[in-house]
Design a protein around this motif. Structure first.
Motif, PDB file in Angstrom:
ATOM      1  N   GLU A  75       0.828  -1.196   0.000  1.00 27.50           N
ATOM      2  CA  GLU A  75       0.000   0.000   0.000  1.00 27.50           C
ATOM      3  C   GLU A  75       0.867   1.252   0.000  1.00 27.50           C
ATOM      4  O   GLU A  75       1.651   1.493   0.903  1.00 27.50           O
ATOM      5  CB  GLU A  75      -0.923  -0.007   1.222  1.00 27.50           C
ATOM      6  N   GLN A  76       0.740   2.038  -1.063  1.00 22.60           N
ATOM      7  CA  GLN A  76       1.455   3.304  -1.254  1.00 22.60           C
ATOM      8  C   GLN A  76       2.959   3.134  -1.451  1.00 22.60           C
ATOM      9  O   GLN A  76       3.692   4.121  -1.452  1.00 22.60           O
ATOM     10  CB  GLN A  76       1.191   4.270  -0.093  1.00 22.60           C
ATOM     11  N   ALA A  77       3.446   1.908  -1.638  1.00 23.52           N
ATOM     12  CA  ALA A  77       4.879   1.682  -1.854  1.00 23.52           C
ATOM     13  C   ALA A  77       5.123   1.358  -3.322  1.00 23.52           C
ATOM     14  O   ALA A  77       4.498   0.466  -3.891  1.00 23.52           O
ATOM     15  CB  ALA A  77       5.382   0.550  -0.973  1.00 23.52           C
ATOM     16  N   TYR A  78       6.054   2.082  -3.912  1.00 28.90           N
ATOM     17  CA  TYR A  78       6.324   1.973  -5.347  1.00 28.90           C
ATOM     18  C   TYR A  78       7.822   2.146  -5.555  1.00 28.90           C
ATOM     19  O   TYR A  78       8.471   2.951  -4.880  1.00 28.90           O
ATOM     20  CB  TYR A  78       5.534   3.071  -6.071  1.00 28.90           C
ATOM     21  N   SER A  79       8.404   1.369  -6.490  1.00 29.35           N
ATOM     22  CA  SER A  79       9.837   1.509  -6.755  1.00 29.35           C
ATOM     23  C   SER A  79      10.118   1.463  -8.250  1.00 29.35           C
ATOM     24  O   SER A  79       9.368   0.865  -9.023  1.00 29.35           O
ATOM     25  CB  SER A  79      10.635   0.408  -6.050  1.00 29.35           C
ATOM     26  N   GLU A  80      11.202   2.112  -8.640  1.00 28.28           N
ATOM     27  CA  GLU A  80      11.674   2.117 -10.020  1.00 28.28           C
ATOM     28  C   GLU A  80      13.115   1.625 -10.049  1.00 28.28           C
ATOM     29  O   GLU A  80      13.936   2.033  -9.224  1.00 28.28           O
ATOM     30  CB  GLU A  80      11.615   3.530 -10.604  1.00 28.28           C
ATOM     31  N   THR A  81      13.426   0.745 -11.008  1.00 24.44           N
ATOM     32  CA  THR A  81      14.789   0.271 -11.227  1.00 24.44           C
ATOM     33  C   THR A  81      15.213   0.722 -12.615  1.00 24.44           C
ATOM     34  O   THR A  81      14.574   0.373 -13.610  1.00 24.44           O
ATOM     35  CB  THR A  81      14.878  -1.259 -11.110  1.00 24.44           C
ATOM     36  N   PHE A  82      16.294   1.487 -12.693  1.00 25.10           N
ATOM     37  CA  PHE A  82      16.634   2.189 -13.929  1.00 25.10           C
ATOM     38  C   PHE A  82      17.508   1.356 -14.867  1.00 25.10           C
ATOM     39  O   PHE A  82      18.528   0.800 -14.468  1.00 25.10           O
ATOM     40  CB  PHE A  82      17.347   3.502 -13.604  1.00 25.10           C
ATOM     41  N   ASP A  83      17.083   1.331 -16.137  1.00 25.43           N
ATOM     42  CA  ASP A  83      17.890   0.772 -17.225  1.00 25.43           C
ATOM     43  C   ASP A  83      18.697   1.863 -17.916  1.00 25.43           C
ATOM     44  O   ASP A  83      19.744   1.593 -18.509  1.00 25.43           O
ATOM     45  CB  ASP A  83      16.997   0.103 -18.274  1.00 25.43           C
ATOM     46  N   PHE A  84      18.196   3.078 -17.883  1.00 26.65           N
ATOM     47  CA  PHE A  84      18.885   4.219 -18.486  1.00 26.65           C
ATOM     48  C   PHE A  84      18.442   5.480 -17.758  1.00 26.65           C
ATOM     49  O   PHE A  84      17.322   5.561 -17.241  1.00 26.65           O
ATOM     50  CB  PHE A  84      18.590   4.331 -19.991  1.00 26.65           C
ATOM     51  N   TYR A  85      19.355   6.448 -17.687  1.00 22.01           N
ATOM     52  CA  TYR A  85      19.038   7.723 -17.029  1.00 22.01           C
ATOM     53  C   TYR A  85      20.064   8.734 -17.533  1.00 22.01           C
ATOM     54  O   TYR A  85      21.217   8.723 -17.114  1.00 22.01           O
ATOM     55  CB  TYR A  85      19.112   7.577 -15.505  1.00 22.01           C
ATOM     56  N   THR A  86      19.655   9.607 -18.431  1.00 23.06           N
ATOM     57  CA  THR A  86      20.627  10.423 -19.156  1.00 23.06           C
ATOM     58  C   THR A  86      21.314  11.469 -18.295  1.00 23.06           C
ATOM     59  O   THR A  86      22.487  11.773 -18.508  1.00 23.06           O
ATOM     60  CB  THR A  86      19.961  11.125 -20.352  1.00 23.06           C
ATOM     61  N   THR A  87      20.611  12.043 -17.328  1.00 27.20           N
ATOM     62  CA  THR A  87      21.206  13.121 -16.540  1.00 27.20           C
ATOM     63  C   THR A  87      22.035  12.614 -15.366  1.00 27.20           C
ATOM     64  O   THR A  87      22.786  13.385 -14.770  1.00 27.20           O
ATOM     65  CB  THR A  87      20.112  14.074 -16.014  1.00 27.20           C
ATOM     66  N   ASP A  88      21.910  11.328 -15.032  1.00 27.53           N
ATOM     67  CA  ASP A  88      22.687  10.748 -13.937  1.00 27.53           C
ATOM     68  C   ASP A  88      22.896   9.258 -14.210  1.00 27.53           C
ATOM     69  O   ASP A  88      22.218   8.410 -13.637  1.00 27.53           O
ATOM     70  CB  ASP A  88      21.962  10.953 -12.606  1.00 27.53           C
ATOM     71  N   PRO A  89      23.838   8.909 -15.103  1.00 20.40           N
ATOM     72  CA  PRO A  89      24.045   7.506 -15.489  1.00 20.40           C
ATOM     73  C   PRO A  89      24.346   6.573 -14.323  1.00 20.40           C
ATOM     74  O   PRO A  89      24.114   5.364 -14.424  1.00 20.40           O
ATOM     75  CB  PRO A  89      25.234   7.587 -16.456  1.00 20.40           C
TER      76      PRO A  89
END
Length: 252
Positions: A75-89
């Motif tokens: 409940e209300q917990a969400y996460s992202e795992t990055f494959d790419f991120y241009t401004t902070d690799p």
């Protein structure tokens, strides 16, 4: 609206599980201030997300992009795992946790960044559905009339379509190298697929252009053909990203 941003998330009345993340969203408020100088659009589809940000003026200058897999973890917990991120690799391969809730049909994300609390409010643009909605990875291409297949690895090109929006991204998740991205609106009807470009990392002047292609979905794969922006003939095959890449990674 600014006061709304400051309400503690525990007072928000809508539960995330009663909402549908899939579709296209636009960032409208950041820490209570209306976002006017930049335009950020984020697509969620099939457990994957991608966003692109550009200047909200006549230059349409590309600012940055990021994306990867996401998960609802309670409940209300969400996460992202990055494959790419241009401004902070250096974020590539890492996960970031957020509080996620909804109020008045708007998505509210809150998190801590460098010791400061951040609150983002996103408004859904569309949850339009069609047969190309999904997250795809390129697995085949014709050259000189001969079809060549490829197996997605650390270096891959994906395209995410949802809510009437598209974004393609070429990157290497192992070296954290980013090769390019572009996105905008699209239509897909009666075997005709058209992209309307709203941002392009390699050439801002391409914004406003449209490209038309033929398409067909055969055995779950998207066959994409026509002429490139340079006028060269192309024939590509795009496969379901989870089946062609993620599940194979899980088996290793």
């Amino acid at each position: 609206m600014k006061n709304l941003c400051l309400i503690p998330l525990l007072l928000l009345v809508f539960n995330v599980f009663g909402q549908d993340l899939e579709g296209a969203w636009k960032l409208t408020y950041l820490n209570g201030d209306k976002v006017t100088e930049e335009e950020s659009v984020k697509i969620f589809q099939d457990g994957y997300f991608a966003f692109g940000t550009k200047k909200a003026d006549t230059t349409n200058h590309f600012i940055g992009a990021g994306g990867g897999t996401y998960a609802l973890e309670g409940e209300q917990a969400y996460s992202e795992t990055f494959d790419f991120y241009t401004t902070d690799p250096e974020k590539v391969g890492t996960s970031v946790g957020y509080n996620l809730d909804f109020v008045d049909a708007k998505m509210v994300l809150s998190y801590t960044k460098k010791g400061h609390n951040v609150i983002e409010i996103w408004e859904k643009i569309s949850d339009r559905d069609d047969e190309l909605n999904g997250t795809w990875v390129i697995t085949g291409r014709k050259r000189d009339g001969e079809l060549h297949t490829m197996t997605p690895g650390a270096r891959r090109t994906i395209k995410i379509l949802g809510g009437g929006r598209f974004q393609w991204i070429a990157f290497n998740s192992e070296t954290k190298e980013f090769s390019g991205t572009g996105g905008g609106n699209y239509t897909a009807q009666n075997g005709k697929y058209t992209e309307y470009i709203e941002f392009f990392s390699r050439d801002d002047s391409r914004v406003g252009a449209s490209l038309g292609f033929d398409y067909a979905v055969k055995d779950g794969a998207w066959h994409h053909s026509g002429l490139s922006s340079k006028g060269d003939p192309i024939y590509e095959i795009w496969s379901n990203y989870r089946e062609a890449y993620l599940e194979k990674q899980e088996e290793q």
